[in-house]
Scaffold this motif. Sequence first.
Motif, PDB file in Angstrom:
ATOM      1  N   VAL A  83      -7.901  -6.131  10.975  1.00 27.60           N
ATOM      2  CA  VAL A  83      -7.666  -4.732  10.591  1.00 27.60           C
ATOM      3  C   VAL A  83      -7.048  -4.669   9.194  1.00 27.60           C
ATOM      4  O   VAL A  83      -7.483  -3.891   8.333  1.00 27.60           O
ATOM      5  N   LEU A  84      -6.051  -5.503   8.961  1.00 25.54           N
ATOM      6  CA  LEU A  84      -5.372  -5.483   7.663  1.00 25.54           C
ATOM      7  C   LEU A  84      -6.291  -5.977   6.545  1.00 25.54           C
ATOM      8  O   LEU A  84      -6.301  -5.396   5.457  1.00 25.54           O
ATOM      9  N   ALA A  85      -7.070  -7.002   6.823  1.00 25.86           N
ATOM     10  CA  ALA A  85      -8.026  -7.480   5.819  1.00 25.86           C
ATOM     11  C   ALA A  85      -9.064  -6.403   5.512  1.00 25.86           C
ATOM     12  O   ALA A  85      -9.400  -6.168   4.348  1.00 25.86           O
ATOM     13  N   ASP A  86      -9.547  -5.733   6.558  1.00 28.89           N
ATOM     14  CA  ASP A  86     -10.523  -4.662   6.365  1.00 28.89           C
ATOM     15  C   ASP A  86      -9.940  -3.505   5.557  1.00 28.89           C
ATOM     16  O   ASP A  86     -10.681  -2.801   4.864  1.00 28.89           O
ATOM     17  N   ARG A  87      -8.624  -3.295   5.652  1.00 25.50           N
ATOM     18  CA  ARG A  87      -7.965  -2.226   4.889  1.00 25.50           C
ATOM     19  C   ARG A  87      -7.678  -2.627   3.444  1.00 25.50           C
ATOM     20  O   ARG A  87      -7.253  -1.808   2.642  1.00 25.50           O
ATOM     21  N   GLY A  88      -7.849  -3.923   3.126  1.00 21.41           N
ATOM     22  CA  GLY A  88      -7.655  -4.363   1.745  1.00 21.41           C
ATOM     23  C   GLY A  88      -6.533  -5.350   1.534  1.00 21.41           C
ATOM     24  O   GLY A  88      -6.287  -5.773   0.394  1.00 21.41           O
ATOM     25  N   ALA A  89      -5.837  -5.734   2.579  1.00 22.58           N
ATOM     26  CA  ALA A  89      -4.781  -6.736   2.436  1.00 22.58           C
ATOM     27  C   ALA A  89      -5.406  -8.122   2.327  1.00 22.58           C
ATOM     28  O   ALA A  89      -6.476  -8.377   2.882  1.00 22.58           O
ATOM     29  N   ASP A  99      -1.523   2.091   1.117  1.00 25.21           N
ATOM     30  CA  ASP A  99      -1.722   3.523   0.847  1.00 25.21           C
ATOM     31  C   ASP A  99      -0.965   3.982  -0.395  1.00 25.21           C
ATOM     32  O   ASP A  99      -1.351   4.958  -1.040  1.00 25.21           O
ATOM     33  N   LEU A 100       0.122   3.266  -0.730  1.00 24.44           N
ATOM     34  CA  LEU A 100       0.893   3.578  -1.938  1.00 24.44           C
ATOM     35  C   LEU A 100       0.302   2.903  -3.183  1.00 24.44           C
ATOM     36  O   LEU A 100       0.856   3.019  -4.271  1.00 24.44           O
ATOM     37  N   GLY A 101      -0.810   2.192  -3.003  1.00 21.77           N
ATOM     38  CA  GLY A 101      -1.470   1.542  -4.123  1.00 21.77           C
ATOM     39  C   GLY A 101      -0.952   0.147  -4.429  1.00 21.77           C
ATOM     40  O   GLY A 101      -1.278  -0.423  -5.475  1.00 21.77           O
ATOM     41  N   MET A 102      -0.168  -0.400  -3.525  1.00 19.31           N
ATOM     42  CA  MET A 102       0.378  -1.737  -3.738  1.00 19.31           C
ATOM     43  C   MET A 102      -0.628  -2.799  -3.271  1.00 19.31           C
ATOM     44  O   MET A 102      -1.501  -2.513  -2.453  1.00 19.31           O
ATOM     45  N   ASN A 103      -0.463  -3.983  -3.781  1.00 18.19           N
ATOM     46  CA  ASN A 103      -1.181  -5.146  -3.268  1.00 18.19           C
ATOM     47  C   ASN A 103      -0.389  -5.671  -2.081  1.00 18.19           C
ATOM     48  O   ASN A 103       0.848  -5.687  -2.112  1.00 18.19           O
ATOM     49  N   VAL A 104      -1.080  -6.119  -1.058  1.00 18.40           N
ATOM     50  CA  VAL A 104      -0.413  -6.629   0.134  1.00 18.40           C
ATOM     51  C   VAL A 104      -1.000  -7.973   0.507  1.00 18.40           C
ATOM     52  O   VAL A 104      -2.218  -8.120   0.614  1.00 18.40           O
ATOM     53  N   ILE A 105      -0.098  -8.931   0.671  1.00 22.66           N
ATOM     54  CA  ILE A 105      -0.460 -10.239   1.205  1.00 22.66           C
ATOM     55  C   ILE A 105       0.230 -10.342   2.557  1.00 22.66           C
ATOM     56  O   ILE A 105       1.450 -10.226   2.647  1.00 22.66           O
ATOM     57  N   VAL A 106      -0.551 -10.516   3.605  1.00 20.82           N
ATOM     58  CA  VAL A 106       0.001 -10.659   4.950  1.00 20.82           C
ATOM     59  C   VAL A 106       0.005 -12.138   5.297  1.00 20.82           C
ATOM     60  O   VAL A 106      -1.040 -12.798   5.187  1.00 20.82           O
ATOM     61  N   ASN A 158       1.900  -1.408  10.223  1.00 21.41           N
ATOM     62  CA  ASN A 158       2.179  -0.085   9.649  1.00 21.41           C
ATOM     63  C   ASN A 158       2.883  -0.170   8.308  1.00 21.41           C
ATOM     64  O   ASN A 158       2.615   0.626   7.406  1.00 21.41           O
ATOM     65  N   THR A 159       3.761  -1.143   8.130  1.00 20.78           N
ATOM     66  CA  THR A 159       4.399  -1.338   6.826  1.00 20.78           C
ATOM     67  C   THR A 159       3.370  -1.798   5.800  1.00 20.78           C
ATOM     68  O   THR A 159       3.337  -1.290   4.671  1.00 20.78           O
ATOM     69  N   SER A 160       2.510  -2.724   6.196  1.00 17.89           N
ATOM     70  CA  SER A 160       1.487  -3.234   5.272  1.00 17.89           C
ATOM     71  C   SER A 160       0.501  -2.135   4.883  1.00 17.89           C
ATOM     72  O   SER A 160       0.139  -1.998   3.705  1.00 17.89           O
TER      73      SER A 160
END
Length: 180
Positions: free
Chosen positions: A160-166, A128-135, A121-123
């Motif tokens: 799920v996170l990769a599919d969302r763009g992380a 959603d805020l337009g940030m880049n995310v590396i998990v 949820n944090t990622s």
Amino acid sequence: MENAALVVIDVQIGAFDGKAIAPIHSGDDLLDRASRLIAAARAAKLPVIFVQHCANEGQLLMKGSQAWELYPKIQINPNEPIVYKRQSSAFNDTGLHKMLQQLNVDTIISCGIQSEHCVSNTSIAALDLGMNVIVAGDAHSTLSTDDDTAETIIARQNKVLADRGAAVQGTAEILEHLSA
């Protein structure tokens, strides 16, 4: 890795000690990987931000309880911020977004607990805020349920996170980028 910050989520004693709930899956591995990420982020002069869940009275991670404390193996420097949260996302009703903006951070590296809740949820909120995310795909964990093993849940959340763009990367790959 410029304009990035490491966000260490809910690495609290109650998830590891086995007193109120079963210990988190592969807890020692998680602590080792998170510690290595913290050391590398510090060496790269990136902000390290700790997130600490504050549960209600009588709940496992009740603020002020021993279970609520951040795990001692995770060495916190006094100048590093701690974000206190009451909801699953570290962005909900906290100053995390403003803090990241003030630090000129546009990329977060996330690790911690619990894969399908606070880490995801944090990622997702950051995305959603337009940030880049590396998990750190091997540096978050959870508990097995009646329906799924912890390993299955972790793998599913990474997808799920990769599919969302992380960008889901292993600790070794992130460490390599941080040392470059």
